[in-house]
Design an enzyme around this catalytic site. Sequence first.
Site, short mmCIF file in Angstrom:
data_model
loop_
_atom_site.label_atom_id
_atom_site.label_comp_id
_atom_site.label_asym_id
_atom_site.label_seq_id
_atom_site.Cartn_x
_atom_site.Cartn_y
_atom_site.Cartn_z
N PHE A 96 14.07 -0.27 17.62
CA PHE A 96 14.18 -1.41 16.69
C PHE A 96 15.27 -1.12 15.66
O PHE A 96 15.20 -0.09 14.97
CB PHE A 96 12.82 -1.50 16.00
CG PHE A 96 12.56 -2.63 15.04
CD1 PHE A 96 12.24 -3.90 15.49
CD2 PHE A 96 12.56 -2.40 13.67
CE1 PHE A 96 11.94 -4.92 14.60
CE2 PHE A 96 12.26 -3.40 12.78
CZ PHE A 96 11.94 -4.67 13.25
N PRO A 108 22.61 1.10 6.32
CA PRO A 108 22.93 2.00 5.20
C PRO A 108 22.71 1.31 3.84
O PRO A 108 22.25 1.94 2.90
CB PRO A 108 24.41 2.34 5.43
CG PRO A 108 24.61 2.18 6.90
CD PRO A 108 23.69 1.08 7.33
N GLY A 109 22.99 0.02 3.76
CA GLY A 109 22.87 -0.68 2.47
C GLY A 109 21.71 -1.66 2.41
O GLY A 109 21.65 -2.48 1.49
N ILE A 123 17.14 4.85 12.26
CA ILE A 123 16.50 4.20 13.40
C ILE A 123 15.78 5.23 14.28
O ILE A 123 16.43 6.12 14.86
CB ILE A 123 17.55 3.42 14.25
CG1 ILE A 123 18.35 2.45 13.36
CG2 ILE A 123 16.88 2.73 15.43
CD1 ILE A 123 17.52 1.43 12.60
N THR A 124 14.47 5.09 14.38
CA THR A 124 13.69 5.99 15.22
C THR A 124 14.04 5.74 16.69
O THR A 124 14.07 4.58 17.12
CB THR A 124 12.18 5.75 14.98
OG1 THR A 124 11.93 5.92 13.59
CG2 THR A 124 11.32 6.73 15.78
N GLY A 130 -3.57 27.69 0.37
CA GLY A 130 -2.85 28.61 -0.50
C GLY A 130 -1.48 28.96 0.07
O GLY A 130 -0.82 28.12 0.68
N GLU A 153 8.68 1.62 7.05
CA GLU A 153 7.81 0.46 7.38
C GLU A 153 7.29 -0.22 6.11
O GLU A 153 6.13 -0.64 6.03
CB GLU A 153 6.64 0.88 8.26
CG GLU A 153 7.07 1.71 9.44
CD GLU A 153 7.08 0.96 10.74
OE1 GLU A 153 6.74 -0.24 10.74
OE2 GLU A 153 7.43 1.57 11.76
N1 CAA Z 1 5.47 -12.52 9.90
C1 CAA Z 1 6.24 -13.59 10.12
N2 CAA Z 1 6.95 -14.23 9.14
C2 CAA Z 1 6.87 -13.71 7.92
C3 CAA Z 1 6.11 -12.59 7.61
C4 CAA Z 1 5.37 -11.98 8.66
N3 CAA Z 1 4.61 -10.91 8.44
N4 CAA Z 1 6.26 -12.30 6.30
C5 CAA Z 1 7.09 -13.23 5.80
N5 CAA Z 1 7.47 -14.07 6.78
C6 CAA Z 1 8.33 -15.24 6.63
C7 CAA Z 1 7.86 -16.11 5.48
O1 CAA Z 1 6.89 -17.05 5.91
C8 CAA Z 1 9.12 -16.76 5.02
O2 CAA Z 1 9.38 -17.86 5.87
P1 CAA Z 1 10.26 -19.16 5.41
O3 CAA Z 1 11.69 -18.77 5.59
O4 CAA Z 1 9.86 -20.24 6.37
O5 CAA Z 1 9.92 -19.46 3.99
C9 CAA Z 1 10.19 -15.71 5.28
O6 CAA Z 1 9.64 -14.83 6.26
C10 CAA Z 1 10.55 -14.92 4.06
O7 CAA Z 1 9.40 -14.23 3.64
P2 CAA Z 1 9.20 -13.75 2.15
O8 CAA Z 1 9.44 -14.88 1.20
O9 CAA Z 1 7.89 -13.08 2.09
O10 CAA Z 1 10.32 -12.70 1.91
P3 CAA Z 1 10.53 -11.86 0.63
O11 CAA Z 1 12.00 -11.74 0.51
O12 CAA Z 1 9.71 -12.32 -0.50
O13 CAA Z 1 9.87 -10.43 0.96
C11 CAA Z 1 9.74 -8.29 1.89
C12 CAA Z 1 10.20 -9.72 2.03
C13 CAA Z 1 8.24 -8.23 1.90
C14 CAA Z 1 10.25 -7.56 0.66
C15 CAA Z 1 10.36 -7.74 3.16
O14 CAA Z 1 11.76 -7.76 3.02
C16 CAA Z 1 9.90 -6.37 3.52
O15 CAA Z 1 8.82 -6.20 4.06
N6 CAA Z 1 10.75 -5.36 3.27
C17 CAA Z 1 10.51 -4.02 3.80
C18 CAA Z 1 11.25 -3.86 5.11
C19 CAA Z 1 10.67 -2.81 5.98
O16 CAA Z 1 9.47 -2.65 6.11
N7 CAA Z 1 11.53 -2.09 6.66
C20 CAA Z 1 11.10 -1.14 7.63
C21 CAA Z 1 12.15 -0.99 8.66
S1 CAA Z 1 11.60 -0.50 10.24
C22 CAA Z 1 11.29 1.12 10.14
O17 CAA Z 1 11.23 1.73 9.12
C23 CAA Z 1 10.98 1.69 11.49
C24 CAA Z 1 11.57 2.98 11.82
O18 CAA Z 1 12.37 3.07 12.73
C25 CAA Z 1 11.05 4.19 11.13
#
Ligand code: CAA
Length: 408
Positions: free
Chosen positions: A124, A129-130, A158-159, A340, A364
């Site tokens: 995934f 980076p940004g 990216i895992t 310890g 995540e």
């Molecule tokens: N499922 C489907 N749709 C969703 C959803 C979900 N769980 N959550 C939100 N949405 C939809 C909303 O309904 C909304 O839809 P509309 O455009 O129709 O309004 C849209 O997405 C935008 O949602 P939000 O308003 O909630 O967005 P936000 O900007 O307020 O918040 C956030 C978003 C929660 C901060 C989000 O950006 C977030 O979770 N950030 C963290 C990212 C993250 O977890 N990254 C991990 C990367 S993967 C990884 O780490 C794996 C690895 O390889 C180790």
Amino acid sequence: MNFMQFTEEQEMLREIAYDFARNEVRPLIKAYDRRAEFPQELLPKMAALGFLGVCIPMRYGGAGMDYVSLGILCEALEWADSSVRETIAVHVGLNGLPLFQWGNEAQKQKYLVPQSRGDKIACFGLTEPGAGSDVANLSTHARRAGDRYILNGEKMWITLADVADHFLIFAKTDPAARHRGISAFIVERGFSGVTTGTIHGKMGVRASNTGWIALQDAEVPAENRLGREGEGFKIAMSALDNARYTVAAGAVGVIKACLEESVQYANQRETFGQKIGEHQLVQQMIARMAQRRDAGELLVAKAGWLKNRGIRNTRETSMAKWYCTEAALASANDAVQIHGAYGYSDEYNVERYLRNAKSAVIYEGTTQIHELVQGAYALGYRQDKPLRCELPAYDRSYWQEEGEATLE
Ligand code: CAA
């Protein structure tokens, strides 16, 4: 509602998964962790047991089990090491399930079937980076050119970047539309303009492959777009609803490992003329681990129960991920304290658990992102909207329609 009562099939999986963790992962993982090398040799064994498609329907190459089973598997694997559970999180949670949820039949046949069987490995590509927490701000760009898209950008942290055969890449098709301008693409390693590399020097999860994916005029056939243009953010967030569940379940495995090893050590080691387990301050640390294990199990079970019924669980999964990963970090910290000076060396496992547990409060969705999300739900500022493609409720007769499960 009794979501802690497991079926015979789920109990069987628990036994198989813990046996695998005990006999196949634990004996070799310390050496891989020391060398910071991915244990590739485990993949065929995980495939043979059906782990790489555990909750994918049999018609799509999976083992036909349910979402609760996905959690059971992740708990058992991370009881041995976080890196092995991470493979399931990205391969199944962040790639297989989104393909099942959002993909068309041709995409499922071409990509989901081989990856669920373990013939191909998938990952995934969202973070850049940004752009980590503020994922809507990603800058990878996709331009339509006839029957293909041209992708440019870089993905980071990216895992399985250097292991996977194909990646689910998120890119802006309409930069002005912010999160509504993101689309998702299935990108094969062999497509022109795609390169990957491994990131070295991580504090923990050293046996996991973490890397970068560079896209330089990468050509992706238009039929490899997952979902509609502009649906990428929802696909990514719904994928994270699956993967955060695997992270939460895995963290319960970490707590269990910390508790078991701390109890064993506390009953052996003596200070001031008695076993250290008889000292009240050590008992307190042990008691808190037991409390975190029980609370974590309940949160994971609730999220799995909702998933099985096709009920939206973004809030519950976020709660489970937030609580369980912080609880695992605190438990690993206590486990090192109980051991310890020995706990501070890699003679014992607990220092690895501590280094690994730190990663899960960052990826995540950081703890801070989950706190913000939970605050918004509690205050009534955040509501979940129905999706065009919901993750289907588990229906055993559909999931197991073709032949028997490979888990025996
Ligand atoms: N499922 C489907 N749709 C969703 C959803 C979900 N769980 N959550 C939100 N949405 C939809 C909303 O309904 C909304 O839809 P509309 O455009 O129709 O309004 C849209 O997405 C935008 O949602 P939000 O308003 O909630 O967005 P936000 O900007 O307020 O918040 C956030 C978003 C929660 C901060 C989000 O950006 C977030 O979770 N950030 C963290 C990212 C993250 O977890 N990254 C991990 C990367 S993967 C990884 O780490 C794996 C690895 O390889 C180790």
